[in-house]
Design a protein around this motif. Structure first.
Motif, PDB file in Angstrom:
ATOM      1  N   ASN A  90      47.380  51.039 -40.035  1.00  0.00           N
ATOM      2  CA  ASN A  90      47.589  51.521 -38.802  1.00  0.00           C
ATOM      3  C   ASN A  90      47.412  53.564 -38.408  1.00  0.00           C
TER       4      ASN A  90
ATOM      5  N   ALA B 167      42.596  55.376 -42.743  1.00  0.00           N
ATOM      6  CA  ALA B 167      43.753  54.565 -43.201  1.00  0.00           C
ATOM      7  C   ALA B 167      43.996  53.757 -44.841  1.00  0.00           C
TER       8      ALA B 167
ATOM      9  N   GLN C  31      46.508  56.796 -36.340  1.00  0.00           N
ATOM     10  CA  GLN C  31      47.652  57.534 -35.057  1.00  0.00           C
ATOM     11  C   GLN C  31      47.322  58.796 -34.206  1.00  0.00           C
TER      12      GLN C  31
ATOM     13  N   GLU D 285      54.015  54.362 -37.577  1.00  0.00           N
ATOM     14  CA  GLU D 285      55.773  53.920 -38.163  1.00  0.00           C
ATOM     15  C   GLU D 285      56.225  55.753 -38.775  1.00  0.00           C
TER      16      GLU D 285
ATOM     17  N   THR E  79      47.539  52.668 -44.832  1.00  0.00           N
ATOM     18  CA  THR E  79      48.262  51.073 -43.880  1.00  0.00           C
ATOM     19  C   THR E  79      46.994  51.156 -43.468  1.00  0.00           C
TER      20      THR E  79
ATOM     21  N   ASP F 168      50.859  58.084 -39.541  1.00  0.00           N
ATOM     22  CA  ASP F 168      50.919  56.776 -39.728  1.00  0.00           C
ATOM     23  C   ASP F 168      52.141  56.292 -38.885  1.00  0.00           C
TER      24      ASP F 168
ATOM     25  N   ILE G  40      46.014  55.099 -30.338  1.00  0.00           N
ATOM     26  CA  ILE G  40      45.601  54.538 -31.909  1.00  0.00           C
ATOM     27  C   ILE G  40      44.444  54.528 -32.223  1.00  0.00           C
TER      28      ILE G  40
ATOM     29  N   GLY H 161      44.024  49.833 -35.798  1.00  0.00           N
ATOM     30  CA  GLY H 161      44.994  49.246 -35.952  1.00  0.00           C
ATOM     31  C   GLY H 161      46.149  49.289 -34.923  1.00  0.00           C
ATOM     32  N   THR H 162      47.157  49.179 -34.991  1.00  0.00           N
ATOM     33  CA  THR H 162      48.098  48.511 -34.525  1.00  0.00           C
ATOM     34  C   THR H 162      48.865  50.143 -33.820  1.00  0.00           C
ATOM     35  N   ASP H 163      50.231  50.107 -32.914  1.00  0.00           N
ATOM     36  CA  ASP H 163      52.031  50.580 -32.896  1.00  0.00           C
ATOM     37  C   ASP H 163      52.627  49.743 -33.157  1.00  0.00           C
TER      38      ASP H 163
END
Length: 258
Positions: free
Chosen positions: A105, A98, A107, A228, A103, A226, A245, A248-250
């Protein structure tokens, strides 16, 4: 016993080094006892699955100067043993990812286990990971967990510091995507100890040498991104667990759309 997570100041320093050099070697992310346990699990898992396919690149022969080499591997070890699943979400790992991605988030893209056998473990020629799964914003990287010591004689990873700043490079598709003309003197051995983790961007040029020692070299590669960032095309979309994930989150809600 586990090692503590790093302070915000330490994580910020790691992120700055990652931005500048394209990599950071985090010492002692796992304890030596944890690394030894994962090494034992990794070898036992490969033995139980009777894996005899060899992922050595055709272009590796040049890097090995014509000698016959071999390599053992396994995709997605987390689908065979829950210990690897736990490691994927271990805060000691995800906090660093992270930080370097800047970020909260994180993945998963995919994982691979590699064991370089003693005396003839296969090398990897210089390359970027970018050609295999290009993304629009290049917010993709790799972490290599070292489950045993990796001196240069074991064919440790070699990194070209700062090479990520020049962006994607044109790779030779023959024998595996590689950079046959990349200056070898720019590649620095990243000698590591059991428990160390090497993080680098997918634009960082890297390679590894032949394992000429009398011991195996055991590593686990985790590719992260990331959520995103967007994959270009449909390359490398079949890896099990891709889109998971880890922290965090997506924000995009498209985990299952790659």
């Amino acid at each position: 016993m586990t090692t503590p997570t790093r302070s915000p100041e330490e994580l910020a320093e790691l992120a700055d080094a990652y931005d500048e050099q394209g990599y950071v070697l985090v010492k002692g992310l796992l304890t030596t006892e944890e690394a030894a346990a994962y090494r034992e699990r990794s070898h036992a898992l490969l033995e139980s699955l009777h894996r005899d396919d060899d992922p050595t690149w055709g272009s590796a022969a040049e890097a090995a100067m014509g000698r016959m080499t071999s390599l053992q591997h396994l995709h997605d070890a987390q689908f065979y043993d829950a210990a690897y699943t736990r490691l994927l979400t271990d805060p000691r790992f995800t906090d660093v990812v992270a930080a370097v991605l800047r970020t909260p988030n994180v993945q998963l893209h995919h994982t691979k286990m590699f064991v370089k056998p003693p005396e003839n473990g296969s090398p990897f020629p210089p390359h970027q990971d970018h050609p295999f799964f290009p993304h629009e914003d290049h917010r993709v990287g790799a972490a290599i967990f070292h489950f045993d010591d990796a001196p240069d004689a074991k064919g440790c990873v070699r990194i070209a510091p700062g090479s990520h700043t020049e962006g994607p490079r044109e790779h030779d598709p023959e024998g595996g995507f590689h950079l046959p003309d990349f200056p070898q003197e720019q590649l620095i051995p990243m000698e590591a100890e059991a428990g160390d983790v090497l993080f680098f961007t997918y634009l960082t040029v890297h390679s590894s040498g032949v394992n000429v020692s009398d011991e195996a070299r055991t590593t686990w590669l985790v590719q992260y991104r990331d959520p995103e960032d967007t994959l270009i095309g449909d390359a490398h979309t079949q890896s099990l667990g891709q889109g998971l994930i880890l922290a965090g989150t997506d924000p995009t809600g498209r985990a299952h759309q790659r």
